[in-house]
Design an enzyme around this catalytic site. Structure first.
Site, mmCIF file in Angstrom:
data_model
loop_
_atom_site.group_PDB
_atom_site.id
_atom_site.type_symbol
_atom_site.label_atom_id
_atom_site.label_comp_id
_atom_site.label_asym_id
_atom_site.label_seq_id
_atom_site.Cartn_x
_atom_site.Cartn_y
_atom_site.Cartn_z
ATOM 1 N N ASP A 1 1.196 -7.691 2.287
ATOM 2 C CA ASP A 1 1.322 -6.258 2.013
ATOM 3 C C ASP A 1 2.791 -5.817 1.860
ATOM 4 O O ASP A 1 3.334 -5.136 2.716
ATOM 5 C CB ASP A 1 0.629 -5.483 3.144
ATOM 6 C CG ASP A 1 0.313 -4.044 2.770
ATOM 7 O OD1 ASP A 1 0.871 -3.559 1.772
ATOM 8 O OD2 ASP A 1 -0.485 -3.416 3.481
ATOM 9 N N HIS B 1 0.828 -1.218 0.000
ATOM 10 C CA HIS B 1 0.000 0.000 0.000
ATOM 11 C C HIS B 1 0.858 1.263 0.000
ATOM 12 O O HIS B 1 0.381 2.323 -0.388
ATOM 13 C CB HIS B 1 -1.065 -0.019 1.103
ATOM 14 C CG HIS B 1 -0.609 0.302 2.489
ATOM 15 N ND1 HIS B 1 -0.336 -0.667 3.438
ATOM 16 C CD2 HIS B 1 -0.401 1.476 3.113
ATOM 17 C CE1 HIS B 1 0.006 -0.079 4.571
ATOM 18 N NE2 HIS B 1 -0.018 1.219 4.411
ATOM 19 N N SER C 1 3.860 2.119 8.572
ATOM 20 C CA SER C 1 3.684 1.156 7.499
ATOM 21 C C SER C 1 5.009 0.939 6.795
ATOM 22 O O SER C 1 5.687 1.898 6.450
ATOM 23 C CB SER C 1 2.658 1.663 6.492
ATOM 24 O OG SER C 1 1.388 1.347 6.935
HETATM 25 N N1 ARG Z 1 -4.877 0.310 7.409
HETATM 26 C C1 ARG Z 1 -3.547 0.423 6.862
HETATM 27 C C2 ARG Z 1 -3.102 1.872 7.029
HETATM 28 O O1 ARG Z 1 -3.636 2.550 7.811
HETATM 29 C C3 ARG Z 1 -3.497 -0.066 5.441
HETATM 30 C C4 ARG Z 1 -4.227 0.795 4.490
HETATM 31 C C5 ARG Z 1 -4.264 0.258 3.089
HETATM 32 N N2 ARG Z 1 -5.418 0.844 2.442
HETATM 33 C C6 ARG Z 1 -6.622 0.268 2.399
HETATM 34 N N3 ARG Z 1 -7.674 1.011 2.221
HETATM 35 N N4 ARG Z 1 -6.769 -1.012 2.526
HETATM 36 O O2 ARG Z 1 -2.644 2.603 6.263
HETATM 37 N N1 GLU Z 2 -1.309 1.256 7.548
HETATM 38 C C1 GLU Z 2 -0.737 2.303 8.352
HETATM 39 C C2 GLU Z 2 0.245 3.160 7.567
HETATM 40 O O1 GLU Z 2 0.059 3.396 6.410
HETATM 41 C C3 GLU Z 2 -0.129 1.709 9.552
HETATM 42 C C4 GLU Z 2 -1.216 1.296 10.407
HETATM 43 C C5 GLU Z 2 -1.341 2.139 11.605
HETATM 44 O O2 GLU Z 2 -1.951 3.218 11.558
HETATM 45 O O3 GLU Z 2 -0.781 1.683 12.612
HETATM 46 O O4 GLU Z 2 1.171 3.729 8.085
#
Ligand code: ARG
Ligand code: GLU
Length: 667
Positions: free
Chosen positions: A210, A84, A602
């Site tokens: 991921d 991502h 991330s």
């Molecule tokens: N939740 C993760 C973060 O906060 C992964 C996001 C990837 N995007 C998504 N919509 N699945 O960034």
């Molecule tokens: N997916 C998140 C990012 O893009 C990390 C997840 C979180 O917020 O801990 O940094």
């Protein structure tokens, strides 16, 4: 004398066992935590984590782009981050003929690697406490400017920033080396890299692969250089060795990366605002948009592709806020902060911190309506796409830029979705925002047109919707955007900024007061996208009564979710075939730990007790997303890709195993 005193403080800090694995610590001060880390299993020492005298793990960690982390895994610049985090670059290289998002991408030869204009990676060269110089200056802003200029003087490819920590009680200089030639090497198909999509996002058990792979290039002297065919793979001072030993419950883990924003020391009023007002309002506005998007995306494959990225962005924060709001309520964070504040006030009575909380309290009361109106306007009127485009198009710097913005916009825009969203959002706006915080333009339009629907017909004019753009500055869409932006910038923001500045200044006192109030506690600075260390352990959790989640997920779980009918669960045939051949049931996919992480982490390396790479951080569990405000060791877990799944996918599923030859394995 001074030296012995700080030595005593150091011993005291080191001796206190942290109750939980909460905290995001500054690498240059990690000597204060190393005793605790070692008592929890870490086998290296502080100089292995951060050193300015020799290569250390920090030299293998980068800020990837402007909001993710990455890590170096070979002496030829090979870099790992999340899928991502690489998503937008992979997308830019994709077309109908070469759909790398869908099919994945592998450069098995160096000359096949793809450059990514605009992408950079930043290595922290060093960090330095500059508090005295900043706070003793007559003009702190001027002092900060001088410190930054001095740090970059005569050096090539170097960037410096001075950041406030502990709400202005400390200032640190961060000096980075920035490499701008970063090429795409590999990405799995989205059906692996984004497996589970937004249904599984922020959730455990998780089965998302991921990751994506890049390579950093440098000039012939190994220094930063703009993209050139002459550039050579960068040799980092340090890269991670990979451990295939796997994880067990209770194993020490450590995350090294760039967490973006946390607010652990705010008052009960600020937390109440988040969980009772801000999150619920933003969630309901985004629910309106997501429902409309879903309706059209589920019936048209073309629309599904058009809105894939937009939908993911809207859904990501939407889901996080729900977890955060529930987590704050469940933890009774407001009540526990209130109790803490009462104790603080009792302690502060008669001293220099008396009245600080009362002042913050009254400022928050003044700030709240402005804050709310800004957030609500941003998530409603300012979220409508066509007016946004009209404004961008009109302000493009030249004709080519305008044309490019139009092509870009219409390619991924759907009239029905946008117009229905306009109607839903502006109906919500009518009651969601108090009249005194609405622009005159709103009342004029409603009076003139009589209904939100009629207003929508005017904004979504035939000319604009059909791409006839001459005279766009006369359009209703343009006027709409202009009026709301003007109101936002000229009415809502000035008062908001004035009050925020006063609040920030008071937080400096309140933060210092909290540290004096609890001298035995180790305070870590809130995250601000600077390099941090978080450590903890691998561990299961119980999200609710009667449920216990294991600490690992396996390929077996992917097969359980596999469904060719559902886009996000339709795995590559090669994975199905491998599984059918047998032997991969227990191949690990993800694991969870109680490291304190947030957005920005991330792509962060997940490191074991020996300092070797065991995974890549990519998410948190839903029940723990309140950790940006309050960390609960029972429910907060970060989600990591198991490095062995990456090896399996690259080699077995995607047939790109030759790329793995340059990795160093510790075991
Ligand atoms: N939740 C993760 C973060 O906060 C992964 C996001 C990837 N995007 C998504 N919509 N699945 O960034
Ligand atoms: N997916 C998140 C990012 O893009 C990390 C997840 C979180 O917020 O801990 O940094």
């Amino acid at each position: 004398m001074k030296k012995t005193l700080s030595a005593i403080i150091l011993v005291a800090l080191t001796a206190i066992p942290a109750a939980a694995d909460e905290g995001m610590w500054l690498p240059s001060l990690i000597s204060q935590r190393i005793g605790d880390m070692q008592s929890k299993g870490f086998k290296l020492n502080d100089e292995d984590i951060y050193s300015i005298n020799r290569a250390s793990l920090k030299d293998a960690v980068v800020l990837f782009g402007s909001g993710c982390t990455g890590e170096l895994v070979s002496d030829e610049g090979l870099l790992l981050t999340n899928h991502h985090c690489g998503f937008s670059y992979i997308q830019k290289h994709s077309s109908v003929e070469h759909d790398y998002l869908k099919d994945g991408f592998w450069a098995l030869k160096r000359e096949q690697e793809l450059p990514n204009p605009g992408l950079s990676v930043s290595f922290l060269d060093y960090m330095q406490d500059v508090t005295d110089e900043v706070t003793s200056a007559d003009d702190p802003q001027q002092a900060i400017k001088q410190i930054r200029e001095r740090a970059v003087e005569g050096r090539k490819g170097v960037k410096a920033s001075v950041e406030s920590l502990y709400y202005g009680n400390r200032y640190y200089l961060f000096v980075y080396k920035v490499y701008t030639d970063v090429r795409l090497v590999g990405a799995p198909p989205s059906s692996i890299g984004k497996f589970g999509g937004d249904t599984d996002n922020w959730m455990w058990p998780r089965h998302t692969g991921d990751f994506s792979i890049f390579r950093v290039y440098a000039g012939k002297d190994n220094e930063p250089a703009p993209y050139s065919e002459e550039n050579i793979p960068f040799t980092p001072k340090r890269h991670f060795k990979i451990s295939r030993a796997g994880v067990s419950e209770g194993d020490f883990t450590f995350i090294y990366g760039f967490p973006g924003t946390t607010r652990e020391y705010i008052t009960s009023d600020a937390v109440r605002y988040i969980s009772e007002l801000s999150d619920p309002a933003k969630i309901s506005l985004r629910t309106l948009r997501l429902d409309i998007q879903k309706k059209y995306m589920s019936t048209s494959p073309a629309v599904r592709i058009q809105y894939a990225s937009k939908n993911a962005n809207v859904a990501n924060a939407w889901k996080k806020w729900q977890g955060e709001m529930r987590g704050i309520r469940k933890m009774h964070t407001v009540a526990s902060k209130e109790a803490y504040e009462q104790a603080f006030r009792d302690w502060a009575a008669g001293g220099q911190y008396e009245g600080v909380l009362e002042c913050l309290d009254s400022l928050y009361t003044l700030l709240e309506p402005y804050n709310f109106a800004r957030e609500y306007t941003y998530e409603s009127a300012l979220a409508v796409e066509l007016p946004q485009f009209a404004s961008n198009y009109a302000s493009a710097k030249d004709e080519a830029a305008a044309e490019a913005s139009a092509a870009n916009f219409y390619k991924d825009w759907n009239l029905d979705i946008d117009k229905e969203s306009f109607i839903a959002l502006m109906k919500a706006y009518a009651t969601g925002v108090a009249d005194e915080f609405k622009p005159e333009y709103y009342f004029e339009s409603m009076e003139r047109l009589g209904s939100v629907e009629a207003w929508a017909d005017e904004v979504f004019s035939e000319e604009l919707c059909g791409g006839r753009l001459e005279g766009i500055e006369e359009s209703a869409a343009y006027a709409f955007r202009k009026a709301f932006v003007k109101h936002y910038n000229e009415v809502l923001t000035p008062e908001y900024s004035r009050l925020s500045a006063e609040i920030t200044a008071l937080y400096r006192d309140y933060m210092r007061g909290q540290m004096e109030f609890e001298p035995q506690k180790s305070f870590y600075p809130d995250a601000n996208l600077t390099l941090r260390v978080a450590y903890g352990k691998v561990g299961a959790y119980e999200p609710a009564d009667g449920i216990r989640y294991r600490h690992v997920s396996t390929v077996k779980g992917i097969m359980e979710k596999d469904d060719p009918e559902i886009y996000d669960y339709n795995i590559p045939q090669s994975l199905r075939d491998l599984y059918a051949a047998g032997g991969y049931e227990d191949t690990p996919v993800c694991f969870i730990a109680d490291n304190h992480t947030t957005g920005g982490n991330s792509g962060s390396p997940v490191i074991n007790a020996d300092g070797n790479l065991i995974g890549i951080n990519f998410d948190r569990v839903w029940e723990g997303t309140m950790s940006d405000v309050a960390f609960d060791p029972e429910f907060c877990r970060n989600i990591c890709l198991d490095i062995r799944y990456l090896l399996f996918v690259v080699d077995k599923v995607c047939g790109a195993g030759s790329l793995l030859a340059e990795l160093d394995f510790a075991d």
